[in-house]
Write a protein that holds these residues in place. Structure first.
Motif, PDB file in Angstrom:
ATOM      1  N   THR A   1      39.731  32.243  33.430  1.00 50.23           N
ATOM      2  CA  THR A   1      39.927  33.282  32.308  1.00 50.23           C
ATOM      3  C   THR A   1      38.847  34.089  32.245  1.00 50.23           C
ATOM      4  N   LEU A   2      38.921  35.152  31.421  1.00 47.27           N
ATOM      5  CA  LEU A   2      37.890  35.906  31.384  1.00 47.27           C
ATOM      6  C   LEU A   2      37.533  35.749  29.360  1.00 47.27           C
ATOM      7  N   GLU A   3      36.850  34.773  29.450  1.00 45.67           N
ATOM      8  CA  GLU A   3      36.511  34.484  27.747  1.00 45.67           C
ATOM      9  C   GLU A   3      34.757  34.338  27.718  1.00 45.67           C
ATOM     10  N   VAL A   4      34.369  34.719  26.635  1.00 45.97           N
ATOM     11  CA  VAL A   4      32.988  34.232  26.307  1.00 45.97           C
ATOM     12  C   VAL A   4      32.728  32.892  26.464  1.00 45.97           C
ATOM     13  N   GLY A   5      31.694  32.585  27.264  1.00 44.70           N
ATOM     14  CA  GLY A   5      31.293  31.449  27.645  1.00 44.70           C
ATOM     15  C   GLY A   5      31.672  30.998  28.888  1.00 44.70           C
ATOM     16  N   LYS A   6      32.544  31.503  29.485  1.00 40.31           N
ATOM     17  CA  LYS A   6      32.932  31.116  30.976  1.00 40.31           C
ATOM     18  C   LYS A   6      32.215  31.845  31.911  1.00 40.31           C
ATOM     19  N   GLN A   7      32.198  31.256  33.200  1.00 36.36           N
ATOM     20  CA  GLN A   7      31.629  32.110  34.293  1.00 36.36           C
ATOM     21  C   GLN A   7      32.014  33.630  34.225  1.00 36.36           C
ATOM     22  N   GLY A   8      30.854  34.537  34.846  1.00 38.40           N
ATOM     23  CA  GLY A   8      31.413  35.814  35.039  1.00 38.40           C
ATOM     24  C   GLY A   8      32.029  36.155  36.412  1.00 38.40           C
ATOM     25  N   ASP A   9      33.176  35.466  36.741  1.00 34.59           N
ATOM     26  CA  ASP A   9      33.856  35.870  37.927  1.00 34.59           C
ATOM     27  C   ASP A   9      35.134  36.680  37.776  1.00 34.59           C
ATOM     28  N   LEU A  10      35.063  37.730  38.209  1.00 30.27           N
ATOM     29  CA  LEU A  10      36.297  38.850  37.919  1.00 30.27           C
ATOM     30  C   LEU A  10      36.363  39.684  39.133  1.00 30.27           C
ATOM     31  N   VAL A  11      37.599  40.464  39.064  1.00 29.43           N
ATOM     32  CA  VAL A  11      37.923  41.410  40.178  1.00 29.43           C
ATOM     33  C   VAL A  11      38.300  42.750  39.793  1.00 29.43           C
ATOM     34  N   ILE A  12      37.584  43.636  40.106  1.00 29.27           N
ATOM     35  CA  ILE A  12      38.017  44.932  39.776  1.00 29.27           C
ATOM     36  C   ILE A  12      39.067  45.432  40.863  1.00 29.27           C
ATOM     37  N   TRP A  13      40.183  45.923  40.696  1.00 31.99           N
ATOM     38  CA  TRP A  13      41.310  46.099  41.352  1.00 31.99           C
ATOM     39  C   TRP A  13      41.679  47.557  41.828  1.00 31.99           C
ATOM     40  N   ASP A  14      42.049  48.018  42.910  1.00 35.73           N
ATOM     41  CA  ASP A  14      42.411  49.286  43.297  1.00 35.73           C
ATOM     42  C   ASP A  14      43.908  49.480  42.687  1.00 35.73           C
ATOM     43  N   ALA A  15      44.091  49.177  41.465  1.00 34.57           N
ATOM     44  CA  ALA A  15      45.259  49.177  40.926  1.00 34.57           C
ATOM     45  C   ALA A  15      45.219  49.395  39.475  1.00 34.57           C
ATOM     46  N   PRO A  16      46.433  50.141  38.808  1.00 34.09           N
ATOM     47  CA  PRO A  16      46.167  50.352  37.400  1.00 34.09           C
ATOM     48  C   PRO A  16      46.753  49.090  36.549  1.00 34.09           C
ATOM     49  N   ASP A  17      47.523  48.162  37.222  1.00 30.75           N
ATOM     50  CA  ASP A  17      48.082  47.203  36.355  1.00 30.75           C
ATOM     51  C   ASP A  17      48.709  46.089  37.334  1.00 30.75           C
ATOM     52  N   MET A  18      48.956  44.808  36.806  1.00 29.17           N
ATOM     53  CA  MET A  18      49.443  43.671  37.697  1.00 29.17           C
ATOM     54  C   MET A  18      50.694  44.059  38.268  1.00 29.17           C
ATOM     55  N   ASP A  19      51.470  44.983  37.786  1.00 34.01           N
ATOM     56  CA  ASP A  19      52.708  45.174  38.470  1.00 34.01           C
ATOM     57  C   ASP A  19      52.389  45.846  39.853  1.00 34.01           C
ATOM     58  N   MET A  20      51.205  46.550  39.940  1.00 32.08           N
ATOM     59  CA  MET A  20      50.859  47.157  41.275  1.00 32.08           C
ATOM     60  C   MET A  20      50.590  46.027  42.324  1.00 32.08           C
ATOM     61  N   LEU A  21      49.908  44.927  41.666  1.00 26.15           N
ATOM     62  CA  LEU A  21      49.332  44.018  42.601  1.00 26.15           C
ATOM     63  C   LEU A  21      50.675  43.196  43.199  1.00 26.15           C
ATOM     64  N   CYS A  22      51.470  43.127  42.514  1.00 24.83           N
ATOM     65  CA  CYS A  22      52.893  42.424  42.620  1.00 24.83           C
ATOM     66  C   CYS A  22      53.507  43.041  43.809  1.00 24.83           C
ATOM     67  N   TYR A  23      53.390  44.487  43.698  1.00 23.94           N
ATOM     68  CA  TYR A  23      54.209  45.382  44.303  1.00 23.94           C
ATOM     69  C   TYR A  23      53.810  45.769  45.561  1.00 23.94           C
ATOM     70  N   ARG A  24      52.432  46.271  45.781  1.00 22.34           N
ATOM     71  CA  ARG A  24      51.865  46.419  47.257  1.00 22.34           C
ATOM     72  C   ARG A  24      51.635  45.205  47.886  1.00 22.34           C
ATOM     73  N   PHE A  25      51.922  45.254  49.097  1.00 22.95           N
ATOM     74  CA  PHE A  25      51.727  44.034  49.970  1.00 22.95           C
ATOM     75  C   PHE A  25      51.084  44.534  51.400  1.00 22.95           C
ATOM     76  N   GLY A  26      50.256  43.599  52.028  1.00 20.32           N
ATOM     77  CA  GLY A  26      49.631  44.107  53.327  1.00 20.32           C
ATOM     78  C   GLY A  26      48.588  44.689  53.249  1.00 20.32           C
ATOM     79  N   SER A  27      47.960  45.325  52.194  1.00 25.61           N
ATOM     80  CA  SER A  27      46.777  46.012  51.763  1.00 25.61           C
ATOM     81  C   SER A  27      45.973  45.048  51.211  1.00 25.61           C
ATOM     82  N   ASN A  28      44.500  45.072  51.296  1.00 23.89           N
ATOM     83  CA  ASN A  28      43.689  44.478  50.401  1.00 23.89           C
ATOM     84  C   ASN A  28      43.181  45.400  49.070  1.00 23.89           C
ATOM     85  N   LEU A  29      43.732  44.769  48.126  1.00 25.41           N
ATOM     86  CA  LEU A  29      43.600  45.987  46.829  1.00 25.41           C
ATOM     87  C   LEU A  29      42.222  45.364  45.949  1.00 25.41           C
TER      88      LEU A  29
END
Length: 411
Positions: free
Chosen positions: A372-400
């Motif tokens: 999760t992204l919360e204060v006190g947790k590790q700064g592990d995150l991904v910036i996606w080439d997508a506007p929202d989670m719908d796009m991540l679940c919609y596009r396949f075969g490409s590294n976003l």
């Protein structure tokens, strides 16, 4: 004190909390618009929204403009078999002619073929190969992963595999969590003597693994032609007594009691579950066991898909993982797994995000620091080439995965 600021985040989307999410909570994500996140010495220090910047953010050592993109926690890969010798592409013609997983195993192929190649591989060969897999995974957005032994099936090779994982956890940016899976198959030298093999694992290998802290979890393959309910129970009871967390490969091909045992013995997760029945579902729900579902394996084998939608409705926490291995899933692309979870499991994008972040994090003992992204947790995150989670679940075969940040450092 190293600081990193990510600003102009279009949507920051994350589950919250440090526990396995089930039922309705599986689909509950926090969504912050026009957000920013400040990471100090690898730990999240502040998160803001609606265009505000964290205090002191403009003075951060590194500033990344997310340019309105989606940001999520780093993905957590909860089930892999990534340490192995050779490959098994030669099995494709056999599969095309109708040979099933157990047919190949009974003929001395499958896992046993990989065992022979892994025994022959040096520590350095296994290290270099696995390091490449970790690099590839991180490029796809994974920042924490689990990996199992189980292609040695003898003392020396199992220890060699686990030492590879321990060294990579020390050397590589990826957090690697090791699982001892000596009970992955019955080796050729123990053919017809499965009980003796379980005894050897319990009395010789498992105590050594624990003494030298080479793994945190123990796993067993409860399946037809592999290990039955009683053998699996004996193995897991020994592991529990030694202080290992418990996992079970169960109901991949036939439901012979593995998922029932998972609930009875208090396993943290039960993996595969393609053929799970009502008794197994009820036992897992009662026992609070996380279902580690592996849709890419179903895809590759042309098998049924685990009833993940039903599991969520029954209050079973669901995680999804790749099952990366040389036989039944030669892919480590967790983004493709997310696509399959949405399309074939009928999971909502919010449920999918939970299934590749906080739920697998809890299933590998890391829920207090990642997922999760919360204060006190590790700064592990991904910036996606997508506007929202719908796009991540919609596009396949490409590294976003546009940019991957691990403990506040751009990878």
């Amino acid at each position: 004190m190293a600081t990193l600021l990510v600003k102009n985040i279009g949507i920051l989307q994350t589950p919250t909390g440090s526990y396995s999410h089930r039922g309705r909570e599986q689909g509950e994500n926090l969504k912050l618009q026009n957000a920013a996140i400040l990471i100090r010495d690898g730990i999240i220090a502040e998160i803001t929204a609606d265009g505000a910047l964290p205090e002191g953010g403009e003075d951060a050592d590194t500033i990344i403009d997310a340019e309105g993109k989606l940001v999520t926690p780093g993905l957590v890969e909860g089930h892999t078999h990534m340490v192995f010798g050779g490959y098994r592409q030669h099995e494709i013609p056999m599969k095309l002619k109708g040979a099933g997983y157990l047919d190949i195993l009974r003929a001395g192929g499958g896992i046993l073929d990989t065992v022979r190649k892994t025994r022959a591989a040096s520590f350095e060969e296994l290290y270099d190969k696995t390091e490449g897999f970790l690099d590839e995974m991180m490029g796809l957005g994974v920042t924490t992963c689990e990996a199992k032994s189980g292609y040695g099936l003898d003392f020396d090779t199992e220890i060699k595999m686990l030492k590879v994982l321990k060294k990579l956890d020390e050397d590589h940016p990826m957090d690697v969590v090791a699982t001892f899976m000596g009970a992955h198959a019955i080796p050729e030298e123990y053919k017809g003597r499965a009980d003796e093999f379980i005894d050897m694992l319990c009395e010789e290998l498992m105590p050594y693994v624990k003494e030298y802290e080479l793994a945190e979890f123990a796993d067993v393959f409860t399946e037809d032609s592999v290990f039955n309910y009683d053998q699996s129970k004996k193995y897991l009871e020994k592991a529990k007594g030694l202080g290992f967390g418990l996992k079970i490969h169960a109901d991949e091909i036939e439901a012979i009691g593995g998922s029932v045992l998972a609930g009875e013995i208090g396993a943290v997760s039960c993996e595969h579950l393609i053929a799970i029945n009502e008794e197994g579902l009820e036992s897992m729900a009662k026992g609070g066991v996380t279902a580690m579902c592996l849709p890419a394996t179903s895809f590759y084998l042309g098998a049924n898909f685990a009833p993940a939608r039903k599991m969520i409705d029954m209050g079973i926490p669901v995680a999804v993982a790749s099952d990366f291995n040389p036989g039944s899933c030669p892919s480590l692309n967790l983004q493709f797994v997310m696509n399959l979870a949405c399309i074939r499991y009928k999971m909502l994008p919010e449920e999918v995000l939970t299934a590749v972040t906080v739920n697998p994090a809890c299933a590998i003992g890391r829920g207090d620091r990642v997922g999760t992204l919360e204060v006190g947790k590790q700064g592990d995150l991904v910036i996606w080439d997508a506007p929202d989670m719908d796009m991540l679940c919609y596009r396949f075969g490409s590294n976003l995965a546009l940019q991957v940040i691990k403990k506040g450092e751009l990878m």
